[in-house]
Write a protein that holds these residues in place. Sequence first.
Motif, PDB file in Angstrom:
ATOM      1  N   ASP A   1      33.126  46.770  44.466  1.00 28.28           N
ATOM      2  CA  ASP A   1      33.946  45.653  44.001  1.00 28.28           C
ATOM      3  C   ASP A   1      33.699  45.368  42.520  1.00 28.28           C
ATOM      4  O   ASP A   1      32.561  45.415  42.040  1.00 28.28           O
ATOM      5  N   ALA A   2      34.778  45.048  41.826  1.00 27.69           N
ATOM      6  CA  ALA A   2      34.675  44.668  40.417  1.00 27.69           C
ATOM      7  C   ALA A   2      35.984  44.005  40.009  1.00 27.69           C
ATOM      8  O   ALA A   2      37.038  44.271  40.595  1.00 27.69           O
ATOM      9  N   ALA A   3      35.895  43.122  39.004  1.00 26.84           N
ATOM     10  CA  ALA A   3      37.098  42.490  38.461  1.00 26.84           C
ATOM     11  C   ALA A   3      37.247  42.902  37.004  1.00 26.84           C
ATOM     12  O   ALA A   3      36.247  43.000  36.283  1.00 26.84           O
ATOM     13  N   ILE A   4      38.483  43.116  36.596  1.00 23.42           N
ATOM     14  CA  ILE A   4      38.733  43.450  35.196  1.00 23.42           C
ATOM     15  C   ILE A   4      39.144  42.152  34.486  1.00 23.42           C
ATOM     16  O   ILE A   4      39.991  41.413  34.989  1.00 23.42           O
ATOM     17  N   VAL A   5      38.499  41.875  33.368  1.00 24.80           N
ATOM     18  CA  VAL A   5      38.741  40.601  32.681  1.00 24.80           C
ATOM     19  C   VAL A   5      38.830  40.803  31.169  1.00 24.80           C
ATOM     20  O   VAL A   5      38.272  41.758  30.619  1.00 24.80           O
ATOM     21  N   TYR A   6      39.517  39.854  30.533  1.00 26.39           N
ATOM     22  CA  TYR A   6      39.693  39.885  29.076  1.00 26.39           C
ATOM     23  C   TYR A   6      38.502  39.210  28.395  1.00 26.39           C
ATOM     24  O   TYR A   6      38.019  38.170  28.846  1.00 26.39           O
ATOM     25  N   HIS A   7      38.059  39.803  27.309  1.00 26.07           N
ATOM     26  CA  HIS A   7      37.107  39.138  26.411  1.00 26.07           C
ATOM     27  C   HIS A   7      37.491  39.521  24.994  1.00 26.07           C
ATOM     28  O   HIS A   7      37.983  40.621  24.756  1.00 26.07           O
ATOM     29  N   ARG A   8      37.260  38.602  24.062  1.00 26.76           N
ATOM     30  CA  ARG A   8      37.702  38.842  22.684  1.00 26.76           C
ATOM     31  C   ARG A   8      37.119  40.135  22.106  1.00 26.76           C
ATOM     32  O   ARG A   8      37.715  40.776  21.259  1.00 26.76           O
ATOM     33  N   SER A   9      35.926  40.491  22.570  1.00 24.13           N
ATOM     34  CA  SER A   9      35.270  41.678  22.018  1.00 24.13           C
ATOM     35  C   SER A   9      35.626  42.936  22.801  1.00 24.13           C
ATOM     36  O   SER A   9      35.108  44.008  22.496  1.00 24.13           O
ATOM     37  N   GLY A  10      36.497  42.806  23.783  1.00 20.85           N
ATOM     38  CA  GLY A  10      36.902  43.972  24.553  1.00 20.85           C
ATOM     39  C   GLY A  10      36.866  43.686  26.047  1.00 20.85           C
ATOM     40  O   GLY A  10      36.180  42.771  26.504  1.00 20.85           O
ATOM     41  N   VAL A  11      37.596  44.495  26.780  1.00 19.34           N
ATOM     42  CA  VAL A  11      37.739  44.285  28.228  1.00 19.34           C
ATOM     43  C   VAL A  11      36.404  44.562  28.934  1.00 19.34           C
ATOM     44  O   VAL A  11      35.640  45.430  28.515  1.00 19.34           O
ATOM     45  N   ARG A  12      36.140  43.792  29.966  1.00 21.96           N
ATOM     46  CA  ARG A  12      34.931  43.992  30.756  1.00 21.96           C
ATOM     47  C   ARG A  12      35.285  44.193  32.228  1.00 21.96           C
ATOM     48  O   ARG A  12      36.268  43.621  32.728  1.00 21.96           O
ATOM     49  N   LEU A  13      34.445  44.962  32.902  1.00 20.12           N
ATOM     50  CA  LEU A  13      34.492  45.089  34.345  1.00 20.12           C
ATOM     51  C   LEU A  13      33.301  44.290  34.862  1.00 20.12           C
ATOM     52  O   LEU A  13      32.159  44.600  34.522  1.00 20.12           O
ATOM     53  N   LEU A  14      33.566  43.263  35.644  1.00 20.94           N
ATOM     54  CA  LEU A  14      32.484  42.450  36.201  1.00 20.94           C
ATOM     55  C   LEU A  14      32.145  43.001  37.576  1.00 20.94           C
ATOM     56  O   LEU A  14      32.841  42.717  38.566  1.00 20.94           O
ATOM     57  N   HIS A  15      31.099  43.791  37.649  1.00 22.63           N
ATOM     58  CA  HIS A  15      30.716  44.426  38.914  1.00 22.63           C
ATOM     59  C   HIS A  15      30.215  43.377  39.902  1.00 22.63           C
ATOM     60  O   HIS A  15      29.455  42.475  39.531  1.00 22.63           O
ATOM     61  N   GLY A  16      30.657  43.530  41.152  1.00 22.88           N
ATOM     62  CA  GLY A  16      30.277  42.584  42.198  1.00 22.88           C
ATOM     63  C   GLY A  16      31.350  41.527  42.433  1.00 22.88           C
ATOM     64  O   GLY A  16      31.405  40.925  43.491  1.00 22.88           O
ATOM     65  N   PHE A  17      32.208  41.306  41.434  1.00 20.02           N
ATOM     66  CA  PHE A  17      33.313  40.350  41.587  1.00 20.02           C
ATOM     67  C   PHE A  17      34.405  40.955  42.477  1.00 20.02           C
ATOM     68  O   PHE A  17      34.565  42.171  42.540  1.00 20.02           O
ATOM     69  N   THR A  18      35.161  40.072  43.116  1.00 24.57           N
ATOM     70  CA  THR A  18      36.390  40.492  43.780  1.00 24.57           C
ATOM     71  C   THR A  18      37.565  39.831  43.051  1.00 24.57           C
ATOM     72  O   THR A  18      37.375  38.846  42.337  1.00 24.57           O
ATOM     73  N   ILE A  19      38.747  40.412  43.250  1.00 30.20           N
ATOM     74  CA  ILE A  19      39.975  39.741  42.808  1.00 30.20           C
ATOM     75  C   ILE A  19      40.644  39.255  44.082  1.00 30.20           C
ATOM     76  O   ILE A  19      40.916  40.058  44.972  1.00 30.20           O
ATOM     77  N   GLU A  20      40.849  37.977  44.170  1.00 33.36           N
ATOM     78  CA  GLU A  20      41.452  37.455  45.397  1.00 33.36           C
ATOM     79  C   GLU A  20      42.719  36.676  45.095  1.00 33.36           C
ATOM     80  O   GLU A  20      42.796  35.965  44.091  1.00 33.36           O
ATOM     81  N   LYS A  21      43.672  36.848  45.987  1.00 34.57           N
ATOM     82  CA  LYS A  21      44.924  36.107  45.838  1.00 34.57           C
ATOM     83  C   LYS A  21      44.698  34.711  46.395  1.00 34.57           C
ATOM     84  O   LYS A  21      44.519  34.533  47.602  1.00 34.57           O
ATOM     85  N   VAL A  22      44.672  33.753  45.511  1.00 39.18           N
ATOM     86  CA  VAL A  22      44.380  32.371  45.903  1.00 39.18           C
ATOM     87  C   VAL A  22      45.684  31.589  45.889  1.00 39.18           C
ATOM     88  O   VAL A  22      46.451  31.666  44.917  1.00 39.18           O
ATOM     89  N   SER A  23      45.916  30.854  46.965  1.00 41.24           N
ATOM     90  CA  SER A  23      47.079  29.974  46.989  1.00 41.24           C
ATOM     91  C   SER A  23      46.698  28.721  46.206  1.00 41.24           C
ATOM     92  O   SER A  23      45.988  27.855  46.700  1.00 41.24           O
ATOM     93  N   TYR A  24      47.141  28.675  44.978  1.00 41.13           N
ATOM     94  CA  TYR A  24      46.643  27.682  44.029  1.00 41.13           C
ATOM     95  C   TYR A  24      47.592  26.483  43.967  1.00 41.13           C
ATOM     96  O   TYR A  24      48.793  26.632  43.785  1.00 41.13           O
ATOM     97  N   THR A  25      47.033  25.311  44.134  1.00 38.56           N
ATOM     98  CA  THR A  25      47.823  24.083  43.991  1.00 38.56           C
ATOM     99  C   THR A  25      47.152  23.210  42.955  1.00 38.56           C
ATOM    100  O   THR A  25      46.004  22.802  43.141  1.00 38.56           O
ATOM    101  N   ARG A  26      47.832  22.937  41.887  1.00 38.39           N
ATOM    102  CA  ARG A  26      47.240  22.059  40.861  1.00 38.39           C
ATOM    103  C   ARG A  26      47.212  20.638  41.416  1.00 38.39           C
ATOM    104  O   ARG A  26      48.236  20.106  41.837  1.00 38.39           O
TER     105      ARG A  26
END
Lengths: 153, 245
Positions: free
Chosen positions: B76-101
Amino acid sequence: MTTTTPGIIERYVRLMTDRLPADLRPKPCDTATIERARREFRRALGIELPDAYCRVLVVADGVDHNGLTIWPVQQCNPPFRQTLVEANIDLRDSFDENYLYLAQLDEELYVYDTRTHEYLAIEFVGKPVWAKFASDEEMFAFLLERAWGEHLA
Amino acid sequence: MSLISYPRTAAALAALLKIPYRALLDLIRKQKVRVNIAEFMRALFKDQQNNDRFVAEANDRLMKWFEARRAAGDSDAAIVYHRSGVRLLHGFTIEKVSYTRKRDRNLYRKERSEFDSTVKGAWLREVARTHRAELLSAGLGDAQVDAMARDGKAPEGYQVHHRIPLDDGGTNAPDNLILMRNDVEHRAIHGYYNPGEKCIQQMAYGACGEVALPLPPRDAVIYPNPSRQWVAERRPSLDLYEIYK
Protein backbone atom coordinates in the motif's frame (compact mmCIF):
# COMPACT_ATOMS: atom_id res chain seq x y z
CA MET A 1 -10.48 46.72 20.24
CA THR A 2 -8.96 44.02 22.41
CA THR A 3 -5.83 44.11 24.47
CA THR A 4 -3.44 41.39 25.49
CA THR A 5 -1.21 41.22 28.53
CA PRO A 6 1.97 43.26 27.90
CA GLY A 7 4.94 41.04 27.13
CA ILE A 8 2.82 37.90 26.79
CA ILE A 9 4.06 37.05 23.30
CA GLU A 10 7.68 37.30 24.42
CA ARG A 11 7.01 35.15 27.51
CA TYR A 12 5.43 32.33 25.53
CA VAL A 13 8.20 32.37 22.92
CA ARG A 14 10.90 32.33 25.60
CA LEU A 15 9.28 29.35 27.34
CA MET A 16 8.94 27.46 24.07
CA THR A 17 12.48 28.22 22.97
CA ASP A 18 13.92 27.10 26.29
CA ARG A 19 12.16 23.75 25.86
CA LEU A 20 14.08 22.92 22.67
CA PRO A 21 17.33 20.96 22.85
CA ALA A 22 20.25 23.41 23.04
CA ASP A 23 21.48 22.58 19.52
CA LEU A 24 18.04 23.35 18.01
CA ARG A 25 17.34 26.54 19.95
CA PRO A 26 16.90 29.55 17.61
CA LYS A 27 18.86 32.68 18.50
CA PRO A 28 17.19 36.06 19.03
CA CYS A 29 17.30 38.53 16.12
CA ASP A 30 18.98 41.88 16.64
CA THR A 31 17.44 45.16 15.50
CA ALA A 32 19.33 45.22 12.20
CA THR A 33 18.20 41.66 11.37
CA ILE A 34 14.58 42.51 12.11
CA GLU A 35 14.76 45.64 9.95
CA ARG A 36 16.25 43.55 7.16
CA ALA A 37 13.46 40.99 7.60
CA ARG A 38 10.86 43.76 7.40
CA ARG A 39 12.39 45.04 4.15
CA GLU A 40 12.66 41.59 2.62
CA PHE A 41 9.08 40.70 3.56
CA ARG A 42 7.79 43.99 2.08
CA ARG A 43 9.81 43.49 -1.09
CA ALA A 44 8.83 39.85 -1.57
CA LEU A 45 5.17 40.04 -0.53
CA GLY A 46 4.24 43.71 -0.83
CA ILE A 47 2.93 43.99 2.72
CA GLU A 48 4.40 45.01 6.08
CA LEU A 49 5.59 42.31 8.43
CA PRO A 50 3.22 42.48 11.42
CA ASP A 51 4.67 43.93 14.62
CA ALA A 52 3.66 40.85 16.61
CA TYR A 53 5.87 38.73 14.36
CA CYS A 54 8.79 41.06 15.07
CA ARG A 55 8.15 40.63 18.80
CA VAL A 56 8.61 36.89 18.32
CA LEU A 57 11.87 37.51 16.46
CA VAL A 58 13.26 39.63 19.30
CA VAL A 59 13.21 36.46 21.42
CA ALA A 60 13.86 33.75 18.82
CA ASP A 61 14.29 33.44 15.08
CA GLY A 62 11.50 30.91 14.71
CA VAL A 63 9.37 28.75 16.99
CA ASP A 64 8.86 24.98 16.91
CA HIS A 65 6.73 23.80 19.80
CA ASN A 66 3.99 21.22 20.12
CA GLY A 67 3.10 21.28 16.43
CA LEU A 68 3.47 25.06 16.13
CA THR A 69 5.78 26.49 13.49
CA ILE A 70 6.59 30.18 13.32
CA TRP A 71 9.08 30.40 10.50
CA PRO A 72 12.56 31.93 10.90
CA VAL A 73 13.60 34.96 8.85
CA GLN A 74 17.28 34.13 8.53
CA GLN A 75 18.83 30.88 7.34
CA CYS A 76 16.71 27.83 7.64
CA ASN A 77 18.30 25.33 10.01
CA PRO A 78 16.69 22.32 11.72
CA PRO A 79 14.03 21.97 13.00
CA PHE A 80 12.79 24.39 10.30
CA ARG A 81 12.43 23.52 6.62
CA GLN A 82 11.52 26.94 5.22
CA THR A 83 12.05 30.60 6.05
CA LEU A 84 9.07 32.93 6.47
CA VAL A 85 9.39 34.28 2.94
CA GLU A 86 9.92 30.81 1.45
CA ALA A 87 6.87 29.46 3.28
CA ASN A 88 4.79 32.38 2.04
CA ILE A 89 5.91 32.07 -1.54
CA ASP A 90 5.19 28.35 -1.41
CA LEU A 91 1.78 28.63 0.26
CA ARG A 92 0.66 31.67 -1.72
CA ASP A 93 1.68 29.91 -4.89
CA SER A 94 0.00 26.63 -4.15
CA PHE A 95 -2.60 27.19 -1.40
CA ASP A 96 -4.16 30.66 -1.57
CA GLU A 97 -2.53 33.80 -2.90
CA ASN A 98 -4.79 36.09 -0.86
CA TYR A 99 -3.26 35.20 2.49
CA LEU A 100 -0.05 36.00 4.29
CA TYR A 101 0.98 32.97 6.31
CA LEU A 102 2.26 33.81 9.78
CA ALA A 103 2.15 30.49 11.66
CA GLN A 104 1.05 26.88 11.40
CA LEU A 105 -0.22 24.77 14.30
CA ASP A 106 -0.90 21.17 13.31
CA GLU A 107 -3.57 21.55 10.58
CA GLU A 108 -4.31 25.18 11.40
CA LEU A 109 -2.87 28.12 9.49
CA TYR A 110 -2.78 31.60 11.02
CA VAL A 111 -3.02 34.15 8.26
CA TYR A 112 -3.61 37.75 7.28
CA ASP A 113 -6.27 38.11 4.60
CA THR A 114 -5.04 40.77 2.19
CA ARG A 115 -8.59 41.30 0.82
CA THR A 116 -10.42 41.89 4.07
CA HIS A 117 -7.41 42.96 6.20
CA GLU A 118 -8.39 40.43 8.87
CA TYR A 119 -6.28 38.09 10.93
CA LEU A 120 -7.75 34.59 10.68
CA ALA A 121 -7.32 31.00 11.77
CA ILE A 122 -8.08 28.67 8.89
CA GLU A 123 -7.61 24.96 8.30
CA PHE A 124 -5.64 23.22 5.57
CA VAL A 125 -8.50 20.98 4.43
CA GLY A 126 -11.16 23.01 2.68
CA LYS A 127 -9.80 26.33 4.04
CA PRO A 128 -12.66 26.98 6.52
CA VAL A 129 -12.20 30.06 8.71
CA TRP A 130 -12.75 29.02 12.32
CA ALA A 131 -11.55 32.10 14.24
CA LYS A 132 -11.09 35.83 13.58
CA PHE A 133 -8.88 38.20 15.54
CA ALA A 134 -8.98 41.93 16.12
CA SER A 135 -5.23 42.36 15.63
CA ASP A 136 -1.96 40.60 14.91
CA GLU A 137 -1.14 40.81 18.62
CA GLU A 138 -4.37 39.09 19.59
CA MET A 139 -3.80 36.35 17.04
CA PHE A 140 -0.25 35.65 18.19
CA ALA A 141 -1.25 35.62 21.86
CA PHE A 142 -4.04 33.16 20.98
CA LEU A 143 -1.95 30.76 18.91
CA LEU A 144 0.96 30.79 21.36
CA GLU A 145 -1.35 30.06 24.29
CA ARG A 146 -3.01 27.30 22.27
CA ALA A 147 0.35 25.66 21.50
CA TRP A 148 1.67 26.14 25.04
CA GLY A 149 -1.47 24.57 26.46
CA GLU A 150 -2.15 26.94 29.31
CA HIS A 151 -2.90 30.58 29.90
CA LEU A 152 -0.12 32.70 31.35
CA ALA A 153 -1.48 35.42 33.61
CA MET B 1 21.72 16.94 -30.94
CA SER B 2 18.31 17.14 -29.22
CA LEU B 3 16.97 20.40 -27.84
CA ILE B 4 15.59 20.56 -24.33
CA SER B 5 12.87 23.09 -23.58
CA TYR B 6 12.49 24.69 -20.12
CA PRO B 7 9.18 26.59 -20.21
CA ARG B 8 8.86 28.75 -17.08
CA THR B 9 6.48 31.60 -17.84
CA ALA B 10 2.70 31.25 -17.68
CA ALA B 11 2.49 31.95 -21.41
CA ALA B 12 5.10 29.34 -22.28
CA LEU B 13 3.38 26.73 -20.11
CA ALA B 14 -0.04 27.60 -21.54
CA ALA B 15 1.40 27.10 -25.03
CA LEU B 16 2.91 23.80 -23.95
CA LEU B 17 -0.48 22.60 -22.72
CA LYS B 18 -1.89 23.00 -26.23
CA ILE B 19 0.01 19.82 -27.08
CA PRO B 20 -2.18 16.72 -26.59
CA TYR B 21 -1.64 15.73 -22.95
CA ARG B 22 -0.33 12.21 -23.60
CA ALA B 23 2.14 13.54 -26.14
CA LEU B 24 3.22 16.23 -23.70
CA LEU B 25 3.82 13.68 -20.94
CA ASP B 26 5.87 11.70 -23.43
CA LEU B 27 8.05 14.74 -24.08
CA ILE B 28 8.53 15.16 -20.32
CA ARG B 29 9.26 11.45 -19.94
CA LYS B 30 11.93 11.66 -22.62
CA GLN B 31 13.28 14.82 -20.95
CA LYS B 32 12.76 16.89 -24.05
CA VAL B 33 10.70 19.24 -21.89
CA ARG B 34 11.51 20.03 -18.27
CA VAL B 35 8.97 21.74 -16.05
CA ASN B 36 8.82 22.86 -12.45
CA ILE B 37 6.08 20.85 -10.72
CA ALA B 38 4.35 23.81 -9.00
CA GLU B 39 4.43 25.94 -12.17
CA PHE B 40 3.19 23.05 -14.30
CA MET B 41 0.32 22.16 -11.95
CA ARG B 42 -0.76 25.80 -11.71
CA ALA B 43 -0.78 26.13 -15.50
CA LEU B 44 -2.64 22.83 -15.87
CA PHE B 45 -5.40 23.91 -13.46
CA LYS B 46 -5.72 27.25 -15.22
CA ASP B 47 -5.96 25.46 -18.55
CA GLN B 48 -8.72 23.22 -17.19
CA GLN B 49 -10.64 25.83 -15.19
CA ASN B 50 -13.75 25.45 -17.37
CA ASN B 51 -13.69 21.67 -17.25
CA ASP B 52 -16.24 20.76 -14.55
CA ARG B 53 -15.17 17.12 -14.56
CA PHE B 54 -11.43 17.71 -14.28
CA VAL B 55 -11.03 17.24 -10.52
CA ALA B 56 -13.68 14.49 -10.22
CA GLU B 57 -11.96 12.52 -12.97
CA ALA B 58 -8.61 12.93 -11.25
CA ASN B 59 -10.18 11.52 -8.07
CA ASP B 60 -11.46 8.51 -10.04
CA ARG B 61 -8.09 8.02 -11.68
CA LEU B 62 -6.32 8.19 -8.34
CA MET B 63 -8.57 5.43 -6.99
CA LYS B 64 -7.83 3.34 -10.08
CA TRP B 65 -4.12 3.97 -9.64
CA PHE B 66 -4.32 2.63 -6.08
CA GLU B 67 -6.45 -0.37 -7.05
CA ALA B 68 -4.01 -1.22 -9.86
CA ARG B 69 -1.16 -1.04 -7.39
CA ARG B 70 -2.91 -3.50 -5.09
CA ALA B 71 -3.85 -5.77 -7.99
CA ALA B 72 -0.19 -5.90 -9.00
CA GLY B 73 0.70 -7.07 -5.51
CA ASP B 74 2.54 -3.88 -4.55
CA SER B 75 2.44 -2.75 -0.94
CA ASP B 76 0.00 0.00 0.00
CA ALA B 77 1.09 3.54 -0.78
CA ALA B 78 -0.44 6.91 -1.64
CA ILE B 79 0.88 9.30 -4.24
CA VAL B 80 0.87 12.91 -3.05
CA TYR B 81 1.97 16.37 -4.17
CA HIS B 82 4.77 18.25 -2.46
CA ARG B 83 6.39 21.47 -3.61
CA SER B 84 9.77 19.77 -3.81
CA GLY B 85 8.44 16.86 -5.85
CA VAL B 86 5.95 14.02 -5.76
CA ARG B 87 6.14 11.53 -2.90
CA LEU B 88 4.92 7.99 -2.40
CA LEU B 89 3.79 7.58 1.20
CA HIS B 90 4.36 3.90 1.90
CA GLY B 91 1.82 2.29 4.20
CA PHE B 92 -0.91 4.79 3.25
CA THR B 93 -4.07 3.74 1.46
CA ILE B 94 -6.18 5.80 -0.92
CA GLU B 95 -9.79 5.45 0.09
CA LYS B 96 -12.95 6.73 -1.47
CA VAL B 97 -14.54 8.70 1.32
CA SER B 98 -18.12 9.89 1.15
CA TYR B 99 -17.30 13.41 2.21
CA THR B 100 -19.87 15.80 3.63
CA ARG B 101 -18.73 19.27 4.58
CA LYS B 102 -20.26 19.93 7.99
CA ARG B 103 -23.23 22.19 7.56
CA ASP B 104 -23.18 22.93 11.28
CA ARG B 105 -20.30 25.39 11.39
CA ASN B 106 -20.74 25.97 15.12
CA LEU B 107 -20.12 22.27 15.74
CA TYR B 108 -17.05 22.42 13.51
CA ARG B 109 -15.68 25.48 15.33
CA LYS B 110 -16.38 23.85 18.70
CA GLU B 111 -14.49 20.68 17.72
CA ARG B 112 -11.63 22.67 16.27
CA SER B 113 -11.43 24.84 19.35
CA GLU B 114 -11.55 21.88 21.76
CA PHE B 115 -8.85 20.03 19.89
CA ASP B 116 -5.90 21.91 21.34
CA SER B 117 -7.48 22.83 24.65
CA THR B 118 -8.24 19.28 25.79
CA VAL B 119 -8.08 16.48 23.22
CA LYS B 120 -4.58 16.76 21.81
CA GLY B 121 -2.71 16.77 25.12
CA ALA B 122 -4.69 13.86 26.51
CA TRP B 123 -4.16 11.82 23.35
CA LEU B 124 -0.39 12.49 23.25
CA ARG B 125 0.00 11.48 26.92
CA GLU B 126 -1.95 8.29 26.32
CA VAL B 127 0.00 7.38 23.18
CA ALA B 128 3.33 7.97 24.91
CA ARG B 129 2.22 5.64 27.69
CA THR B 130 0.70 2.88 25.54
CA HIS B 131 2.81 2.98 22.33
CA ARG B 132 6.29 3.72 23.62
CA ALA B 133 7.95 0.96 21.58
CA GLU B 134 6.33 2.17 18.36
CA LEU B 135 7.37 5.77 18.97
CA LEU B 136 10.95 4.71 19.67
CA SER B 137 11.04 2.47 16.59
CA ALA B 138 9.89 5.46 14.51
CA GLY B 139 12.97 7.37 15.60
CA LEU B 140 11.89 9.38 18.64
CA GLY B 141 14.31 9.38 21.56
CA ASP B 142 13.56 8.25 25.10
CA ALA B 143 13.63 11.84 26.32
CA GLN B 144 11.10 12.88 23.66
CA VAL B 145 8.66 10.10 24.60
CA ASP B 146 9.12 10.89 28.30
CA ALA B 147 8.33 14.56 27.56
CA MET B 148 5.23 13.55 25.59
CA ALA B 149 3.99 11.43 28.49
CA ARG B 150 4.70 14.19 31.00
CA ASP B 151 3.54 17.28 29.09
CA GLY B 152 1.13 15.98 26.47
CA LYS B 153 2.93 17.87 23.70
CA ALA B 154 4.08 16.86 20.22
CA PRO B 155 7.86 16.38 19.83
CA GLU B 156 9.75 19.01 17.84
CA GLY B 157 9.22 18.59 14.11
CA TYR B 158 5.93 16.70 14.51
CA GLN B 159 2.25 17.67 14.31
CA VAL B 160 -1.03 15.92 15.05
CA HIS B 161 -3.09 15.03 11.99
CA HIS B 162 -6.79 14.12 11.73
CA ARG B 163 -7.12 11.05 9.49
CA ILE B 164 -10.62 12.10 8.43
CA PRO B 165 -10.73 15.91 8.51
CA LEU B 166 -12.83 17.70 11.13
CA ASP B 167 -14.39 19.64 8.28
CA ASP B 168 -15.99 16.35 7.17
CA GLY B 169 -17.37 13.70 9.48
CA GLY B 170 -14.01 13.47 11.26
CA THR B 171 -13.95 13.80 15.03
CA ASN B 172 -11.43 14.31 17.79
CA ALA B 173 -11.69 10.62 18.75
CA PRO B 174 -8.30 9.01 19.49
CA ASP B 175 -8.52 6.60 16.56
CA ASN B 176 -8.85 9.56 14.18
CA LEU B 177 -5.49 11.04 15.24
CA ILE B 178 -1.90 10.32 14.23
CA LEU B 179 1.43 12.02 14.91
CA MET B 180 3.02 13.12 11.62
CA ARG B 181 6.39 14.64 10.78
CA ASN B 182 5.73 18.23 9.67
CA ASP B 183 7.57 18.40 6.43
CA VAL B 184 7.54 16.65 4.07
CA GLU B 185 4.96 14.10 5.21
CA HIS B 186 2.24 16.25 6.83
CA ARG B 187 2.55 19.01 4.27
CA ALA B 188 2.41 16.43 1.46
CA ILE B 189 -0.80 14.83 2.78
CA HIS B 190 -2.37 18.27 2.53
CA GLY B 191 -0.65 18.92 -0.79
CA TYR B 192 -2.63 21.52 -2.63
CA TYR B 193 -2.69 19.58 -5.89
CA ASN B 194 -3.87 16.32 -4.36
CA PRO B 195 -7.14 15.45 -6.14
CA GLY B 196 -9.02 14.91 -2.86
CA GLU B 197 -8.06 18.30 -1.44
CA LYS B 198 -9.03 20.03 -4.69
CA CYS B 199 -12.39 18.26 -4.66
CA ILE B 200 -13.13 19.32 -1.07
CA GLN B 201 -12.33 22.94 -1.84
CA GLN B 202 -14.95 22.95 -4.55
CA MET B 203 -17.69 21.64 -2.23
CA ALA B 204 -20.20 23.91 -0.51
CA TYR B 205 -20.98 23.45 3.19
CA GLY B 206 -23.56 20.71 3.54
CA ALA B 207 -22.67 19.27 0.14
CA CYS B 208 -21.57 15.65 -0.32
CA GLY B 209 -19.17 14.02 -2.71
CA GLU B 210 -16.88 11.06 -3.24
CA VAL B 211 -13.32 12.06 -2.42
CA ALA B 212 -10.13 10.03 -2.83
CA LEU B 213 -8.24 10.68 0.39
CA PRO B 214 -4.79 9.45 1.42
CA LEU B 215 -5.24 7.74 4.79
CA PRO B 216 -2.38 6.76 7.12
CA PRO B 217 -1.85 3.11 8.13
CA ARG B 218 -4.76 2.13 10.37
CA ASP B 219 -2.83 0.81 13.34
CA ALA B 220 -0.10 3.47 13.35
CA VAL B 221 0.20 6.25 15.92
CA ILE B 222 3.19 7.88 14.19
CA TYR B 223 4.36 8.42 10.61
CA PRO B 224 6.92 7.94 9.11
CA ASN B 225 8.24 4.77 10.68
CA PRO B 226 11.24 3.30 8.82
CA SER B 227 11.17 0.17 10.98
CA ARG B 228 7.89 -0.75 9.23
CA GLN B 229 8.99 0.59 5.81
CA TRP B 230 6.49 3.40 6.21
CA VAL B 231 8.46 6.20 4.64
CA ALA B 232 8.06 8.93 2.03
CA GLU B 233 9.76 8.01 -1.23
CA ARG B 234 10.54 10.52 -3.97
CA ARG B 235 8.84 9.73 -7.27
CA PRO B 236 9.02 11.31 -10.70
CA SER B 237 6.51 14.15 -11.04
CA LEU B 238 5.15 12.37 -14.11
CA ASP B 239 3.47 9.84 -11.81
CA LEU B 240 1.19 12.60 -10.52
CA TYR B 241 0.77 14.30 -13.92
CA GLU B 242 -0.61 11.01 -15.23
CA ILE B 243 -3.34 11.03 -12.58
CA TYR B 244 -4.58 14.33 -13.89
CA LYS B 245 -5.67 13.61 -17.41
